[in-house]
Enzyme design. Structure first.
Site, PDB file in Angstrom:
ATOM      1  CG  HIS A   1      -3.983  -0.290  -3.211  1.00  0.00           C
ATOM      2  ND1 HIS A   1      -4.773  -0.501  -2.096  1.00  0.00           N
ATOM      3  CD2 HIS A   1      -4.626   0.667  -3.942  1.00  0.00           C
ATOM      4  CE1 HIS A   1      -5.833   0.283  -2.140  1.00  0.00           C
ATOM      5  NE2 HIS A   1      -5.771   1.004  -3.245  1.00  0.00           N
TER       6      HIS A   1
ATOM      7  CG  ASP B   1      -7.200  -3.528   0.120  1.00  0.00           C
ATOM      8  OD1 ASP B   1      -7.020  -3.859   1.300  1.00  0.00           O
ATOM      9  OD2 ASP B   1      -6.472  -2.705  -0.487  1.00  0.00           O
TER      10      ASP B   1
ATOM     11  CG  MET C   1      -4.516   4.129  -1.805  1.00  0.00           C
ATOM     12  SD  MET C   1      -4.614   3.214  -0.247  1.00  0.00           S
ATOM     13  CE  MET C   1      -3.225   2.107  -0.451  1.00  0.00           C
TER      14      MET C   1
ATOM     15  CG  MET D   1     -10.529   0.663  -2.060  1.00  0.00           C
ATOM     16  SD  MET D   1      -9.056  -0.149  -1.389  1.00  0.00           S
ATOM     17  CE  MET D   1      -9.164   0.221   0.349  1.00  0.00           C
TER      18      MET D   1
ATOM     19  CG  ASP E   1      -1.997  -1.042   1.152  1.00  0.00           C
ATOM     20  OD1 ASP E   1      -2.750  -1.012   0.163  1.00  0.00           O
ATOM     21  OD2 ASP E   1      -2.099  -1.880   2.059  1.00  0.00           O
TER      22      ASP E   1
END
Ligand code: DX5
Ligand code: ZN
Length: 222
Positions: free
Chosen positions: A67, A176, A69, A138, A36
């Site tokens: 992932h 997730d 973000m 998500m 992440d």
């Protein structure tokens, strides 16, 4: 029930021992390693970037399921490819040109993924279904581990399952956030083929990882 991939999120690992933690989840049966990446701007938390991923790469042969973000994404795509990312998943809200970003990820040699926030509809990926190898649903708002599973996202999983089946392509459908042994069978029944779990995998320390991963798999509940 279909077999699912388990992708432990190292957000819940011991950051002081990340190399050891990755080797431990690899040996414990992880199929992919979920990483992440947060920028303190797209989401209200900060984690790690390409230099750390590059240092982790020699610790496992399992795919790095990265992932993002972060916003913007495009200036960093090359750096994540160089660092050893295999799947690179982006949020459509992170930039104005999703299709261009997905193409850039593919040309950099990675599998492009799209992540859908709890309030983002499944329909967002319809125009880019042919361009992706993974859809990530998500089931918490992105930013932190250890949050409660948002049950309503299972309906989105069912919708995406139908959309993916219509393509006839083998697109990974991943969920997730807040996954555990109690709710993973529902996610699998709704149609996911990959489960990300942070706190549920890393709880109890390295000696518990194999049992924790096994508990998320369908055979335990079949
Ligand atoms: C949240 C991250 C998740 C998180 C999952 O923004 O995308 O991958 O680490 O952690 P748990 O499984 O603890 O909810
Ligand atoms: Zn994640």
């Amino acid at each position: 029930m279909r077999n699912v991939l388990i992708s432990p999120s190292i957000l819940s690992a011991d950051f002081a021992r990340l190399g050891d933690e990755i080797r431990a989840i690899d040996q414990a049966g992880a199929d992919m390693i979920h990483i992440d990446v947060m920028d303190g701007h797209f989401v209200p938390n900060l984690t790690f970037g390409p230099p750390i991923i590059e240092k982790l790469r020699p610790h496992t042969k399992k795919p790095f399921d990265v992932h993002l973000m972060i916003a913007p994404v495009d200036p960093f795509i090359h750096a994540f490819a160089q660092a050893g990312a295999n799947i690179l998943t982006v949020h459509p809200e992170a930039g104005p040109h999703l299709h261009r970003t997905l193409q850039a990820i593919r040309s950099a040699g990675m599998t492009p993924g799209v992540a859908l926030n709890p309030a983002t509809p499944a329909s967002v990926i319809e125009p880019v279904l042919d361009d992706i190898g993974l859809v990530l649903v998500m089931s918490v708002n992105p930013g932190f581990g250890g949050q409660a599973f948002i049950e309503s996202q299972l309906r989105k999983v069912e919708q995406l399952r139908r959309m993916i089946d219509q393509t006839g392509r083998d697109i990974i459908l991943e969920i997730d956030g807040g996954l555990n042994a109690e709710n993973s069978p529902r996610a699998i029944a709704a149609g996911v083929t990959a489960i990300v779990a942070g706190s549920a995998v890393f709880k109890g320390g390295p000696t518990a990882y194999a049992d924790n991963i096994r508990a998320l798999r369908p055979s335990v509940h079949a």
